[in-house]
Design a protein around this motif. Structure first.
Motif, PDB file in Angstrom:
ATOM      1  N   ALA A   1       1.241  -1.023   0.328  1.00 16.12           N
ATOM      2  CA  ALA A   1       0.224  -0.312   0.085  1.00 16.12           C
ATOM      3  C   ALA A   1       1.099   1.303   0.041  1.00 16.12           C
ATOM      4  N   LEU A   2       0.473   2.344  -0.531  1.00 15.56           N
ATOM      5  CA  LEU A   2       1.209   3.550  -0.600  1.00 15.56           C
ATOM      6  C   LEU A   2       0.092   4.026   0.482  1.00 15.56           C
ATOM      7  N   ILE A   3       0.211   5.369   1.019  1.00 16.27           N
ATOM      8  CA  ILE A   3      -0.552   5.809   2.215  1.00 16.27           C
ATOM      9  C   ILE A   3       0.387   7.096   2.550  1.00 16.27           C
ATOM     10  N   HIS A   4      -0.149   7.727   1.827  1.00 14.92           N
ATOM     11  CA  HIS A   4      -0.073   9.923   2.561  1.00 14.92           C
ATOM     12  C   HIS A   4       0.217   9.679   4.202  1.00 14.92           C
TER      13      HIS A   4
ATOM     14  N   GLY B   1       3.657  -5.104   2.750  1.00 15.15           N
ATOM     15  CA  GLY B   1       4.290  -4.045   2.856  1.00 15.15           C
ATOM     16  C   GLY B   1       3.489  -2.667   2.883  1.00 15.15           C
ATOM     17  N   ILE B   2       4.596  -1.259   3.049  1.00 11.80           N
ATOM     18  CA  ILE B   2       3.854  -0.173   3.227  1.00 11.80           C
ATOM     19  C   ILE B   2       4.966   0.887   2.178  1.00 11.80           C
ATOM     20  N   VAL B   3       4.862   1.714   1.706  1.00  6.88           N
ATOM     21  CA  VAL B   3       5.199   2.581   1.709  1.00  6.88           C
ATOM     22  C   VAL B   3       4.988   4.032   1.987  1.00  6.88           C
ATOM     23  N   LEU B   4       5.111   4.229   2.071  1.00  9.86           N
ATOM     24  CA  LEU B   4       4.602   5.778   3.124  1.00  9.86           C
ATOM     25  C   LEU B   4       5.184   7.213   2.762  1.00  9.86           C
TER      26      LEU B   4
ATOM     27  N   GLY C   1      12.542   1.392  12.564  1.00 11.32           N
ATOM     28  CA  GLY C   1      13.217   0.005  11.481  1.00 11.32           C
ATOM     29  C   GLY C   1      12.781   0.499  10.654  1.00 11.32           C
ATOM     30  N   CYS C   2      12.008   2.299  10.056  1.00 11.62           N
ATOM     31  CA  CYS C   2      11.376   2.649   8.979  1.00 11.62           C
ATOM     32  C   CYS C   2      13.150   2.302   7.182  1.00 11.62           C
ATOM     33  N   ILE C   3      12.945   2.264   6.221  1.00  7.32           N
ATOM     34  CA  ILE C   3      13.929   1.934   5.609  1.00  7.32           C
ATOM     35  C   ILE C   3      13.376   3.784   4.935  1.00  7.32           C
ATOM     36  N   TRP C   4      14.300   4.331   4.336  1.00  5.99           N
ATOM     37  CA  TRP C   4      14.332   5.529   4.371  1.00  5.99           C
ATOM     38  C   TRP C   4      14.905   5.359   2.269  1.00  5.99           C
ATOM     39  N   ALA C   5      13.880   6.488   1.309  1.00  7.11           N
ATOM     40  CA  ALA C   5      14.055   5.610  -0.079  1.00  7.11           C
ATOM     41  C   ALA C   5      15.128   6.917  -0.242  1.00  7.11           C
ATOM     42  N   GLY C   6      15.421   7.681   0.033  1.00  7.99           N
ATOM     43  CA  GLY C   6      16.822   8.586  -0.740  1.00  7.99           C
ATOM     44  C   GLY C   6      15.757   9.783  -1.361  1.00  7.99           C
ATOM     45  N   ASP C   7      16.342   9.658  -2.958  1.00 13.27           N
ATOM     46  CA  ASP C   7      15.522  11.084  -3.317  1.00 13.27           C
ATOM     47  C   ASP C   7      14.585   9.889  -4.232  1.00 13.27           C
ATOM     48  N   MET C   8      14.355   9.011  -4.712  1.00 12.21           N
ATOM     49  CA  MET C   8      13.390   8.316  -5.436  1.00 12.21           C
ATOM     50  C   MET C   8      12.307   8.350  -5.405  1.00 12.21           C
ATOM     51  N   THR C   9      11.350   8.568  -6.050  1.00 16.60           N
ATOM     52  CA  THR C   9      10.611   9.375  -6.968  1.00 16.60           C
ATOM     53  C   THR C   9       9.353   8.232  -6.252  1.00 16.60           C
ATOM     54  N   THR C  10       8.028   8.701  -6.023  1.00 18.17           N
ATOM     55  CA  THR C  10       7.444   8.048  -4.474  1.00 18.17           C
ATOM     56  C   THR C  10       7.071   6.325  -6.606  1.00 18.17           C
ATOM     57  N   GLU C  11       6.758   7.417  -7.382  1.00 13.07           N
ATOM     58  CA  GLU C  11       6.095   6.030  -8.541  1.00 13.07           C
ATOM     59  C   GLU C  11       7.073   4.995  -8.087  1.00 13.07           C
ATOM     60  N   CYS C  12       8.618   5.396  -8.385  1.00 14.73           N
ATOM     61  CA  CYS C  12       9.944   4.004  -8.255  1.00 14.73           C
ATOM     62  C   CYS C  12       9.363   3.526  -7.455  1.00 14.73           C
ATOM     63  N   CYS C  13       9.276   4.183  -6.115  1.00 13.16           N
ATOM     64  CA  CYS C  13       9.429   3.592  -5.002  1.00 13.16           C
ATOM     65  C   CYS C  13       8.594   2.807  -4.602  1.00 13.16           C
TER      66      CYS C  13
END
Length: 346
Positions: free
Chosen positions: A224-227, A247-250, A304-316
């Motif tokens: 899930a992509l959660i804002h 899995g969660i993309v926050l 424990g969150c994983i940092w995505a750096g400069d990735m776009t939300t879409e690619c993440c």
């Protein structure tokens, strides 16, 4: 002496505004999806974009004809399969795609087509080819020219061409639904700029791991992509959503922060961690913030969150879904996440 034969380019049509019909109405122009065949689309190209015949020998494949809002992982895999099964016959591939989810498809193809042996250029339009004033024609002409003659190895990747810019496919984000300048690449320069001539940047391939494992084309549907918002309903998410996810993309605030002052939000993160759900943190617009700057960001990493750096939300989102679709995904996720498979992060 005979002239050299023109390069063969495969144009894959998937739908979107590019091929829609325009009809006037009292509330303004309305767009409708026509019935298309490869023959009718090729005929339209010959009639409305005759200069394509000077650039390449274009072959048209209507793989599907859908609004891009209706495309997802099954369609990403179908497009990748079509390219992989035939690309040895072509100099390059151009994909015509609706703009709303184009960045997701471009990201997915960048992973699915590793290593990318030919140029794969996605493009589309904000106004259809049938409209009197449109951006479809020039986007298509330049995309075909780049796929035909762009310098290797720079061109041998999945890219997006829009409004005179060639951008790395997994680093783009849609910025506007109305401007012709629909896409941007916030943290990486354009691969090429089109004016009176096409100006390519130095032909240096993007950094990627030479030891990256092969990924099977399988996406996990339980990501899930959660804002994050002020007043985030963490208690409701914990009670009703987490048990159904893997899995969660926050998507957090631009500075890499979130409402970590809220005990329910912290409980939400800890519950996810206890369930062994990876939580990947990405900022709005991929702002490339440092989460360690503020306590409200550091707390995310502490949980424990994983940092995505400069990735776009879409690619993440795409990368997380693909990695969690692999065998032993939960066990190996953090290790896999750190691998730059296709230059998706700086």
């Amino acid at each position: 002496m005979r002239p050299a034969p023109l390069p063969r380019i495969l144009i894959i049509y998937t739908g979107g505004t590019f091929g829609m019909n325009v009809s006037p109405s009292r509330s303004g122009a309305r767009l409708s999806v026509p019935r298309l065949s490869p023959q009718s689309l090729a005929r339209d190209f010959r009639k409305q974009v005759p200069e394509l015949a000077q650039i390449a020998n274009c072959e048209v494949s209507v793989l599907m004809n859908r609004d891009s809002a209706h495309l997802g992982p099954p369609e990403w895999c179908k497009i990748a399969d079509r390219i992989r099964s035939t690309w040895k016959n072509y100099r390059g591939v151009v994909i015509l795609h609706g703009t709303d989810t184009l960045a997701y498809t471009a990201s997915a193809l960048s992973f699915l087509l590793r290593p990318c042996l030919k140029p794969v250029v996605l493009t589309g339009a904000q106004r259809p080819l049938s409209a009197l004033r449109n951006d479809a024609r020039r986007n298509l002409v330049s995309a075909v020219e780049i796929a035909s003659a762009g310098p290797r190895p720079l061109a041998n990747q999945v890219s997006v061409f829009f409004d005179d810019e060639l951008l790395q496919g997994n680093r783009v984000h849609k910025r506007s639904a109305t401007d012709y300048h629909a896409f941007e690449s916030p943290h990486i320069e354009a691969l090429a700029l089109v004016g009176t001539e096409i100006r390519y940047r130095s032909a240096k391939p993007f950094p990627r791991s030479s030891h990256a494992p092969v990924l099977i084309p399988q996406f996990n549907p339980k990501v899930a992509l959660i804002h994050v918002t002020p007043g985030f309903p963490a208690k409701a998410y914990s009670a009703h959503l987490l048990e159904h996810l893997e899995g969660i993309v926050l998507n957090v605030f631009p500075s890499g922060t979130a409402p970590t002052h809220d005990p329910e939000f912290v409980k939400f993160l800890r519950t996810a961690r206890r369930r062994k759900l990876p939580v990947i943190v990405v900022t709005e617009g991929g702002s490339n913030a440092d989460p360690n700057t503020y306590e409200a960001g550091r707390a995310l990493l502490d949980e424990g969150c994983i940092w995505a750096g400069d990735m776009t939300t879409e690619c993440c989102f795409v990368k997380a879904s693909l990695l969690l679709g692999q065998p032993h995904a939960q066990r190996d996720f953090e290790k896999l996440w750190k691998i730059r498979f296709a230059g998706e992060a700086g």
